[in-house]
Enzyme design. Structure first.
Site, PDB file in Angstrom:
ATOM      1  CD  GLU A  19      63.543  28.583  13.461  1.00 27.30           C
ATOM      2  OE1 GLU A  19      64.260  28.200  14.291  1.00 27.30           O
ATOM      3  OE2 GLU A  19      63.395  30.047  13.440  1.00 27.30           O
ATOM      4  CG  HIS A  30      86.335  15.959  -4.241  1.00 22.96           C
ATOM      5  ND1 HIS A  30      86.876  15.231  -5.107  1.00 22.96           N
ATOM      6  CD2 HIS A  30      85.969  17.382  -4.951  1.00 22.96           C
ATOM      7  CE1 HIS A  30      87.331  16.014  -6.435  1.00 22.96           C
ATOM      8  NE2 HIS A  30      87.059  17.226  -5.925  1.00 22.96           N
ATOM      9  CE  LYS A  43      63.065  29.584  21.624  1.00 22.57           C
ATOM     10  NZ  LYS A  43      63.387  31.109  21.632  1.00 22.57           N
TER      11      LYS A  43
END
Ligand code: PA5
Length: 478
Positions: A304, A333, A447
């Site tokens: 951000e 792994h 938003k």
């Protein structure tokens, strides 16, 4: 309390080892000393920019002063936490993004890895949950394991306008009210001092909520060392003064304008140089389950802060590198094959721990099976540290850049240092890129689009625009 002596503080100093970034180790693929020397002037400018603007609320740089200006608040938080620990069986944070990732990270780092499953006496405090999503299944799962009347809900939202947090607030308020509980008894609000909807809600309740302030100049992702993170941490019995002391200590270590004497500036310079080379993936790989969620917190901080379309000069830069979270040894792994043999597009930052919180000897046995027998008599700490070293070495041998942040132990003091180091690194990198590190216009756009889709007043035009966007076509759906 150990942080009060100089010897202990020095023994707990977090360091950065960047040998495996350099040409001396990596040959042609490494950074030359001359390249860092060439960056000297720019690094000094970045340092000066951060130093000159420290504490400035209007630039969202108030976070730099949090280690120093909260004595009263800390005392209040500790007193409140004591009450909460006595009165409540559950503590639930309602928040998202910067209002959640810090509390989750500190909980993971400094408490027992199975804290909630411990018997109450061993736990010593309420069960702890952070709800940072609006997946209905998760909300129901929470409601299945808590007793709302016996729960303290810490609603954390700077704006009080974040749909996710406010939806949770509405759901929980409704449940509490239907059960005859006064919201002001079971909720603590952490929010902006004067703006925002949580303040309006508090006014409706006659100012009776216990409230903490998310200071003006502190953005969500830089907020773990203010009441956003300090209250949940104190409720968990974490030494919040130790965390702040660690941050202040790291601040002191970052007080020089020189790459070789300022660990955060060194990390920023390494990230910046490699960005210019087109290395656009930034992996954080702690070798510690306690620091697993540090990588989540860091990903938000980095993404951000640095993912920005334009720089201060108005140039389109589309800056930033993609942070990736990884866990040692688990991801050896899964991801390390790619890191060693895939594209040369990554910088890997390891976090190593010198002394783990406990020791776990590996029993002798199966000596006749060489693949297994050699393990007996060692300890798990030796094994994880050997694998950490071996992976860093193998990467270096394959010409892959990596550096290591070394934590002497994971405790409140070293965690405070680590957070502050990564925050300063981010601030310096943003200054090197000449971008606004502290806003998040992209998140705000998302938003607003959600507001429009759910019919919020004032967003009719955006709703219309979205409705009129080209329809999704079946031919592109399989
Ligand atoms: O870092 C940030 O600023 C964001 O991630 C915010 O913390 C997040 O969007 C939540 O915002 P608020 O605290 O206003 O609810």
């Amino acid at each position: 309390m150990g942080y009060k002596t100089k010897e202990w503080r020095n023994a707990m100093r977090v360091k950065v080892d960047y040998n495996y970034m350099m040409a001396r180790s990596l040959g042609e693929r490494g950074i030359k000393d001359s390249e860092l020397r060439a960056l000297k002037g720019k690094a000094e400018e970045a340092f000066e920019y951060v130093a000159a603007n420290r504490g400035k609320d209007e630039l969202y740089m108030g976070w730099t002063e949090l280690p120093y200006n909260q004595d009263e608040i800390v005392a209040d938080i500790i007193a409140t936490a004591k009450q909460v620990r006595k009165k409540f069986k559950y503590f639930v944070v309602l928040g998202i993004g910067g209002s959640a990732l810090g509390p989750i990270m500190a909980f993971n780092a400094l408490k027992h890895l199975h804290y909630n499953e411990l018997p109450p006496k061993k736990r010593g405090g309420p069960k702890f949950y952070v709800e940072d999503n609006v997946d209905p299944v998760r909300m129901q799962a929470l409601l299945d394991v808590i007793v709302p009347e016996e729960t303290c809900f810490n609603v954390i939202s700077k704006s009080g306008a974040t749909s996710e947090t406010m939806a949770q607030f509405l759901i929980i308020s409704d449940i509490l009210e239907k059960r005859g509980v006064n919201l002001t008894d079971n909720m603590i609000l952490t929010t902006d001092a004067s703006r925002g909807n949580l303040i309006k809600i508090d006014e409706k309740f006659g100012g009776k909520f216990k409230k903490y302030v998310l200071p003006d100049g502190v953005g969500g992702r830089f907020s773990e060392l203010c009441p956003v993170g300090l209250l949940p941490a104190a409720v968990l019995g974490i030494d919040i003064k130790g965390m702040l002391a660690g941050a202040a200590y790291m601040d002191g270590l970052c007080s020089k304008p020189s790459i070789s004497r300022n660990p955060a500036l060194a990390c920023a310079a390494l990230q910046y140089v490699t960005m210019l080379q087109g290395k656009n993936i930034n992996v954080l790989m702690p070798y510690s389950d306690n620091l697993k969620l540090m990588a989540d917190w860091y990903c938000q901080l980095w993404a951000e802060s640095l993912g920005k379309a334009v720089d201060y000069a108005g140039n389109k830069v589309n800056a930033g590198t993609t942070p990736v979270k990884s866990l040692g040894v688990t991801d050896q792994h899964s991801q390390v094959q790619l890191y060693i043999e895939g594209p040369y597009d990554k910088v890997i930052t390891f976090i190593s721990v010198e002394k783990y919180g406990t020791e776990m000897p590996i029993a002798h046995g199966l000596e006749d099976i060489p693949d297994v027998g050699f393990l007996g008599g060692h300890t798990m700490q030796e094994l994880i540290q050997a694998e950490n070293k071996a992976t860093a070495y193998a990467l270096m041998r394959a010409g892959r850049m990596n550096y290591t942040i070394v934590m002497p132990e994971v405790n409140a003091f070293t965690l405070g240092q680590l957070m502050f180091l990564l925050e300063m690194q981010t601030a310096y990198t943003g200054a090197l890129l000449n971008i606004n590190t502290f806003n998040q216009p992209g998140v705000e756009n998302g938003k607003k689009a959600t507001f429009a889709l759910l019919g919020k007043k004032g967003y009719e035009a955006q709703k219309k625009e979205m409705d009129e966007a080209p329809a999704l076509e079946d031919k592109y759906t399989v």
